[in-house]
Scaffold this active site. Structure first.
Site, mmCIF file in Angstrom:
data_model
loop_
_atom_site.group_PDB
_atom_site.id
_atom_site.type_symbol
_atom_site.label_atom_id
_atom_site.label_comp_id
_atom_site.label_asym_id
_atom_site.label_seq_id
_atom_site.Cartn_x
_atom_site.Cartn_y
_atom_site.Cartn_z
ATOM 1 C CB SER A 245 -0.963 0.011 1.195
ATOM 2 O OG SER A 245 -0.286 -0.266 2.396
ATOM 3 C CG HIS A 275 -0.858 -5.288 1.959
ATOM 4 N ND1 HIS A 275 -0.228 -5.166 3.169
ATOM 5 C CD2 HIS A 275 -0.856 -4.025 1.424
ATOM 6 C CE1 HIS A 275 0.135 -3.912 3.362
ATOM 7 N NE2 HIS A 275 -0.246 -3.191 2.319
ATOM 8 C CG HIS A 322 5.903 -9.149 7.773
ATOM 9 N ND1 HIS A 322 6.883 -8.328 7.278
ATOM 10 C CD2 HIS A 322 4.780 -8.392 7.859
ATOM 11 C CE1 HIS A 322 6.370 -7.127 7.079
ATOM 12 N NE2 HIS A 322 5.089 -7.130 7.411
ATOM 13 N NE ARG A 331 2.390 -4.067 12.209
ATOM 14 C CZ ARG A 331 2.229 -4.201 10.898
ATOM 15 N NH1 ARG A 331 1.763 -3.183 10.182
ATOM 16 N NH2 ARG A 331 2.528 -5.329 10.278
ATOM 17 C CG ASP A 377 -3.314 -8.187 8.632
ATOM 18 O OD1 ASP A 377 -3.844 -7.123 8.957
ATOM 19 O OD2 ASP A 377 -2.529 -8.293 7.678
HETATM 20 N N1 CMX Z 1 1.177 -19.886 5.562
HETATM 21 C C1 CMX Z 1 1.621 -20.768 4.641
HETATM 22 N N2 CMX Z 1 2.675 -20.552 3.850
HETATM 23 C C2 CMX Z 1 3.327 -19.397 4.011
HETATM 24 C C3 CMX Z 1 2.948 -18.433 4.967
HETATM 25 C C4 CMX Z 1 1.812 -18.699 5.750
HETATM 26 N N3 CMX Z 1 1.340 -17.837 6.636
HETATM 27 N N4 CMX Z 1 3.794 -17.371 4.894
HETATM 28 C C5 CMX Z 1 4.660 -17.664 3.908
HETATM 29 N N5 CMX Z 1 4.384 -18.876 3.377
HETATM 30 C C6 CMX Z 1 5.031 -19.520 2.241
HETATM 31 C C7 CMX Z 1 4.951 -18.616 1.029
HETATM 32 O O1 CMX Z 1 3.670 -18.706 0.396
HETATM 33 C C8 CMX Z 1 6.088 -19.108 0.187
HETATM 34 O O2 CMX Z 1 5.671 -20.292 -0.435
HETATM 35 P P1 CMX Z 1 6.101 -20.640 -1.953
HETATM 36 O O3 CMX Z 1 7.579 -20.818 -1.889
HETATM 37 O O4 CMX Z 1 5.350 -21.885 -2.261
HETATM 38 O O5 CMX Z 1 5.705 -19.474 -2.789
HETATM 39 C C9 CMX Z 1 7.140 -19.480 1.246
HETATM 40 O O6 CMX Z 1 6.419 -19.664 2.474
HETATM 41 C C10 CMX Z 1 8.205 -18.418 1.458
HETATM 42 O O7 CMX Z 1 7.558 -17.189 1.773
HETATM 43 P P2 CMX Z 1 8.270 -16.100 2.699
HETATM 44 O O8 CMX Z 1 9.515 -15.684 2.032
HETATM 45 O O9 CMX Z 1 8.344 -16.570 4.101
HETATM 46 O O10 CMX Z 1 7.177 -14.929 2.699
HETATM 47 P P3 CMX Z 1 6.924 -13.807 1.587
HETATM 48 O O11 CMX Z 1 7.825 -12.683 1.874
HETATM 49 O O12 CMX Z 1 6.994 -14.396 0.217
HETATM 50 O O13 CMX Z 1 5.404 -13.432 1.856
HETATM 51 C C11 CMX Z 1 3.511 -12.901 3.195
HETATM 52 C C12 CMX Z 1 5.026 -12.689 2.975
HETATM 53 C C13 CMX Z 1 3.033 -11.975 4.291
HETATM 54 C C14 CMX Z 1 2.783 -12.553 1.883
HETATM 55 C C15 CMX Z 1 3.279 -14.393 3.572
HETATM 56 O O14 CMX Z 1 3.916 -14.678 4.798
HETATM 57 C C16 CMX Z 1 1.812 -14.744 3.669
HETATM 58 O O15 CMX Z 1 1.199 -15.093 2.638
HETATM 59 N N6 CMX Z 1 1.195 -14.698 4.907
HETATM 60 C C17 CMX Z 1 -0.221 -14.936 5.069
HETATM 61 C C18 CMX Z 1 -1.035 -13.717 4.616
HETATM 62 C C19 CMX Z 1 -0.858 -12.562 5.589
HETATM 63 O O16 CMX Z 1 -0.997 -12.724 6.790
HETATM 64 N N7 CMX Z 1 -0.631 -11.367 5.033
HETATM 65 C C20 CMX Z 1 -0.583 -10.131 5.827
HETATM 66 C C21 CMX Z 1 0.820 -9.580 6.027
HETATM 67 C C22 CMX Z 1 0.793 -8.276 6.802
HETATM 68 C C23 CMX Z 1 0.112 -7.191 6.001
HETATM 69 O O17 CMX Z 1 0.688 -6.773 4.978
HETATM 70 O O18 CMX Z 1 -1.001 -6.796 6.342
#
Ligand code: CMX
Length: 443
Positions: A245, A275, A322, A331, A377
């Site tokens: 964002s 996000h 994250h 947070r 979140d």
């Molecule tokens: N559950 C399952 N798998 C997860 C995960 C979770 N909560 N968090 C990361 N992973 C997976 C990723 O999907 C990725 O898988 P692939 O290799 O198959 O693509 C792998 O672990 C590596 O990811 P990462 O490097 O640890 O995390 P990223 O930087 O790529 O992504 C985020 C960060 C937040 C998008 C991810 O942790 C996620 O999808 N979390 C759940 C959604 C969430 O809570 N989002 C809110 C974040 C805060 C905000 O912005 O509001």
């Protein structure tokens, strides 16, 4: 409009700061601070240091600092601005702090309050646009549309269009737009909420209430929800510049698009499930889990199984992981402490705590995520639910009201320091394959 103290303080600060950026750019522009590898080019530019902000900094281990202060330090520093009978400082005082890095005096915060009051009325044409949208539109789509609809009022666009706006003066109309937007967003959000979920009945803004208290009243909530609103808006405000964002808004504004175009774009990014929408997803996931057990709190074993079921079906565990953080999000902790005090026996809160005990182990065993700990979140929906704001799909709008504080403060400074239009360089897959074969790009 007469110049406010905040604007004068900002002018002084921006002008004093600008030579630092100019010197760095002119004399040290070639100094290398990072290198980019193939994984980063394909993997969302993770950890590439190519954005500058002095408003907040996110340490992977420690979490966010606003203007150099941790969350507890921020609340402590603003304690003179706690609303009588409450625990949280006003959003007005916090916004002054974000913009200037200084703790405002009572008078300075009062001036921000008065400015917001002057600017907050939602124009009828915005209401008309909202009402013309299908009522089942997502509230984030309504929120974004409401913001961009107000673009016709942009002071920045008007002054730019006059053809004599100097680059060093561009922050001034950006400030004007930022103040109007921050003032209006709670009113816009409350209008959407009442129109969509409360039988289209509306509660007028109260001239005596601060931004958080007024928002609570306009959506039909009573104390201590006013503090929940203040806490939410402050906690969600800023998370340095690389999140979707903030970065989207910065990118769009770098083309000298005004604050309305820029923040509306940022809101569209916030609406993604990876996000801001994750806060709605978390509640959905928790409720689904409880439903499978006839609304009983699951045992740890059952919960473990639900977590694995989610992962095995190819979904992420919402609220966990994250892109930058590698520890529990402070947070999350701040909300957890609030909940411990105000809703210790709430079954959903207890479930959130149980997830905290189980999910990191499951995610570690799953072995994919770099961070098995909860983010902001994972907690936010539960507190809203407890106080009766049970329309999950509205939760990201709350995030959006808060995020505006950080994003808009940054846009004012972006213009003040004259940051350039963003234009990173693309390469082709063939180039990557060639460089991979050669062991790196020959520079
Ligand atoms: N559950 C399952 N798998 C997860 C995960 C979770 N909560 N968090 C990361 N992973 C997976 C990723 O999907 C990725 O898988 P692939 O290799 O198959 O693509 C792998 O672990 C590596 O990811 P990462 O490097 O640890 O995390 P990223 O930087 O790529 O992504 C985020 C960060 C937040 C998008 C991810 O942790 C996620 O999808 N979390 C759940 C959604 C969430 O809570 N989002 C809110 C974040 C805060 C905000 O912005 O509001």
């Amino acid at each position: 409009m007469a110049e406010s103290t905040l604007k004068q303080v900002l002018k002084q600060k921006i002008e004093a700061f600008r030579p630092r950026i100019q010197k760095l750019n002119k004399e040290f522009g070639e100094v290398v601070i990072d290198k980019v590898n193939i994984g980063q080019a394909i993997g969302g530019a993770r950890d590439v240091r190519c954005l500058v902000t002095d408003i907040s900094y996110l340490d992977p281990q420690e979490g966010i600092r606003f203007r150099g202060k941790t969350i507890p330090e921020t609340f402590e520093a603003l304690k003179a601005h706690v609303v009588p009978g409450g625990e949280m400082p006003t959003v007005e005082s916090f916004f002054y702090f974000l913009l200037t890095g200084e703790i405002p005096t009572k008078e300075q915060a009062q001036e921000v309050f008065a400015e917001f009051k002057k600017r907050e009325a939602l124009p009828q044409y915005v209401i008309d646009v909202l009402r013309a949208m299908p009522r089942d539109s997502h509230p984030m789509a309504m929120f974004s549309a409401g913001i961009v609809t107000m673009q016709r009022e942009s002071v920045f666009a008007k002054r730019y269009g006059e053809g004599n706006l100097k680059k060093t003066d561009m922050w001034d109309p950006m400030y004007e737009d930022a103040m109007t937007l921050v003032a209006r967003l709670p009113v816009l959000a409350a209008y959407i909420y009442r129109m969509k979920y409360k039988g289209d009945t509306h509660i007028a803004s109260d001239a005596s209430l601060d931004l958080g208290g007024n928002f609570a009243k306009m959506i039909g909530q009573v104390k201590p929800y006013d503090d929940v609103a203040r806490m939410y808006f402050i906690l969600h405000s800023d998370h340095e510049s690389g999140n979707v964002s903030a970065h989207t808004s910065h990118l769009v504004a770098s083309a000298l698009s005004d604050a309305y175009y820029s923040y509306s774009a940022g809101i569209n990014g916030l609406a993604g499930p990876l996000h801001g929408l994750a806060n709605q997803e978390v509640l959905g996931w928790i409720q689904q889990t409880m439903k499978k057990l006839n609304n009983q709190v699951p045992s740890k074993e059952q919960l473990k199984q639900f977590l694995w079921d989610t992962l095995n079906s190819g979904q992420v565990i919402p609220g966990y992981g994250h892109a930058v953080l590698r520890k529990t999000d402070p947070r999350y902790t701040a909300q957890n402490e609030f909940a411990k005090k105000h809703l210790p026996n709430d079954p959903l809160f207890q479930l959130v705590n149980m997830i905290y005990e189980v999910a990191p182990g499951v995610l570690t065993e799953h072995g994919k995520t770099k961070n098995p700990w909860p983010n902001v979140d994972a907690h936010s929906g539960v507190i809203q639910w407890y106080y009766g704001v049970r329309e999950w799909d509205f939760y990201t709008v709350l995030f959006g009201v808060g995020r505006a504080l950080g994003v808009l403060a940054n846009l004012v400074w972006d213009r003040g320091l004259g940051y350039a239009i963003e234009r990173p360089k693309s390469v082709t897959t063939e180039m990557l394959e060639k460089w991979a074969h050669e062991g790196g790009r020959k520079i």
